[in-house]
Enzyme design. Structure first.
Site, short mmCIF file in Angstrom:
data_model
loop_
_atom_site.label_atom_id
_atom_site.label_comp_id
_atom_site.label_asym_id
_atom_site.label_seq_id
_atom_site.Cartn_x
_atom_site.Cartn_y
_atom_site.Cartn_z
N TYR A 1 2.80 -2.73 -4.58
CA TYR A 1 2.50 -3.96 -3.82
C TYR A 1 2.01 -5.06 -4.77
CZ TYR A 1 0.37 -6.82 -0.05
OH TYR A 1 0.03 -7.83 0.82
N ASN B 1 -8.16 -10.29 3.11
CA ASN B 1 -8.12 -9.46 4.33
C ASN B 1 -8.21 -10.32 5.59
OD1 ASN B 1 -9.26 -7.78 2.05
ND2 ASN B 1 -8.97 -6.20 3.59
N ARG C 1 -5.15 0.37 8.03
CA ARG C 1 -6.13 -0.60 7.55
C ARG C 1 -7.45 -0.40 8.28
NH1 ARG C 1 -2.85 -6.12 7.10
NH2 ARG C 1 -1.68 -5.13 8.75
N VAL C 2 -8.48 -0.87 7.63
CA VAL C 2 -9.81 -0.45 8.07
C VAL C 2 -10.14 -0.94 9.50
CG1 VAL C 2 -11.06 -2.39 6.97
CG2 VAL C 2 -12.20 -0.20 7.33
N1 UDP Z 1 -11.33 2.06 4.61
C1 UDP Z 1 -12.21 2.96 5.18
N2 UDP Z 1 -11.77 3.74 6.23
C2 UDP Z 1 -10.51 3.66 6.73
C3 UDP Z 1 -9.62 2.72 6.17
C4 UDP Z 1 -10.05 1.93 5.10
O1 UDP Z 1 -13.37 3.07 4.75
O2 UDP Z 1 -10.21 4.42 7.68
C5 UDP Z 1 -11.78 1.21 3.50
C6 UDP Z 1 -10.86 1.22 2.27
O3 UDP Z 1 -11.18 2.28 1.41
C7 UDP Z 1 -11.14 -0.13 1.67
C8 UDP Z 1 -11.51 -1.01 2.87
O4 UDP Z 1 -11.81 -0.12 3.93
O5 UDP Z 1 -12.24 -0.06 0.81
C9 UDP Z 1 -10.37 -1.93 3.30
O6 UDP Z 1 -9.21 -1.17 3.45
P1 UDP Z 1 -7.85 -1.73 3.99
O7 UDP Z 1 -6.88 -0.59 3.93
O8 UDP Z 1 -8.05 -2.38 5.29
O9 UDP Z 1 -7.38 -2.88 2.99
P2 UDP Z 1 -7.57 -3.19 1.44
O10 UDP Z 1 -8.47 -4.35 1.44
O11 UDP Z 1 -8.18 -2.00 0.73
O12 UDP Z 1 -6.21 -3.48 0.95
#
Ligand code: UDP
Length: 325
Positions: A149, A178, A190-191
């Site tokens: 990506y 984000n 995504r989180v």
């Molecule tokens: N994250 C988490 N639990 C989840 C999914 C994501 O703690 O179930 C964390 C992930 O490790 C990251 C942050 O949340 O540090 C944001 O993750 P996301 O996948 O939304 O996007 P990123 O900003 O990492 O691309």
């Protein structure tokens, strides 16, 4: 009667693409939405189908793109956008921002259209400069799980600049941080959808690592406004658009538990490789050049987003599979 100016939006059935389609229709443009529906969902744009100002092309922009007639603007928003997606469809992730961007720049050139490409805070990788300013070149692992990506988006910026300098194509580059809001895919990993989905299903919230990593979440309407202004501006260097309000993932999980009234626990799972430790946009440029800054607080935005996820039918809520065709 004056004919409407035409805009091509790729990734139209996705989260951001669909909101952009809405905005451009509202502004009086004729919109062509394009999507290959690998991660997008027609449900996000179904409401636009009866509108004569909207057309949909089911097409993969990694292949030659043909659009008859005039085009005023092109917005390239087609791409998987979650770390889980990159792992499942790494080649498509690389192709859409490299070959896809090349095709769309070629289209912009022949149509004499202005093109805005969706880049990302991921070009900064796991940043060593905080908050991230546009002049920072980043700390990216090209062969890590996010490499497909990050490097494709970096190539996207490079080829966009090359078309600008060599072919004088009118280009704009937004670096998106984000973003959240209605129409995010519930199971994209995504989180925010992960936490809200878990809260609604009565599951524990899966915090990766100790949750001390930070992110800064922007509500989708604010992002769309920033993109709209950047497109209309005459600025060709990359511009960060995001909300500088930074929060740790642990505190974010606690906000979601409070909002949803869920009484589940936070459980800690291993931190994925190359997960950026901190991320916050420096938006000085956007403020100065575009007179833009986010207006929607996290409390307001999360409430709207939670109400959206709550309104989904149960089948959607419990569906775990990704829809890759
Ligand atoms: N994250 C988490 N639990 C989840 C999914 C994501 O703690 O179930 C964390 C992930 O490790 C990251 C942050 O949340 O540090 C944001 O993750 P996301 O996948 O939304 O996007 P990123 O900003 O990492 O691309």
């Amino acid at each position: 009667m004056q004919t409407k100016e035409r805009v091509l939006i790729t990734g139209a059935a996705g989260f951001l693409g669909s909101h952009l389609c809405d905005r451009f229709i509202k502004e009086g443009y004729s919109v062509i939405g394009m999507d290959n529906l690998i991660t997008g969902d027609l449900k996000n744009i179904a409401h636009l189908f009866p509108n004569a100002a909207f057309e949909f092309y089911h097409h993969d922009v990694s292949k030659f793109v043909f659009v008859p007639g005039e085009l005023r603007y092109i917005l390239h928003f087609a791409s998987p956008a979650s770390p889980i997606d990159y792992l499942k469809i790494p080649i498509q992730t690389l192709k859409v921002s490299s070959l896809g961007t090349h095709n769309l720049l070629g289209l912009a050139k022949v149509k004499n259209a202005r093109i805005l490409v969706a880049s990302t805070s991921e070009v900064y990788g796991d940043p060593l400069v905080h908050p991230q300013v546009e002049e920072y070149w980043g700390n990216v692992n090209p062969v890590g799980p996010r490499g497909v990506y990050d490097e494709a988006k970096r190539f996207m910026e490079a080829i966009t600049m090359a078309y600008h300098t060599y072919h004088q194509v009118e280009t704009r580059i937004v670096r998106i941080f984000n973003t959240y809001g209605p129409r995010m895919r519930l199971n994209d990993g995504r989180v925010l959808p992960a936490f809200i989905g878990q809260a609604l299903r009565g599951e524990d919230l899966t915090m990766f690592g100790d949750g001390s990593q930070t992110r800064s979440f922007c509500y989708v309407d604010d992002l769309v406004e920033g993109i709209y202004r950047l497109l209309k501006s005459d600025y060709t260097e990359p511009v960060n658009i995001g909300n500088p309000s930074e929060i740790t993932i642990k505190a974010f999980a606690e906000e979601i538990l409070k909002l949803t009234g869920a009484n589940q626990k936070l459980i800690s799972l291993p931190l994925p490789k190359d997960d950026p430790k901190q991320r916050q946009p420096d938006i000085t440029k956007a403020k100065k050049l575009l007179g833009w800054e986010p207006k929607v607080s996290r409390a307001e935005g999360l409430k709207i987003t939670y109400d959206y996820f709550k309104s989904l039918d149960k089948e959607e809520l419990f569906k775990k599979e990704h829809r890759f065709v």
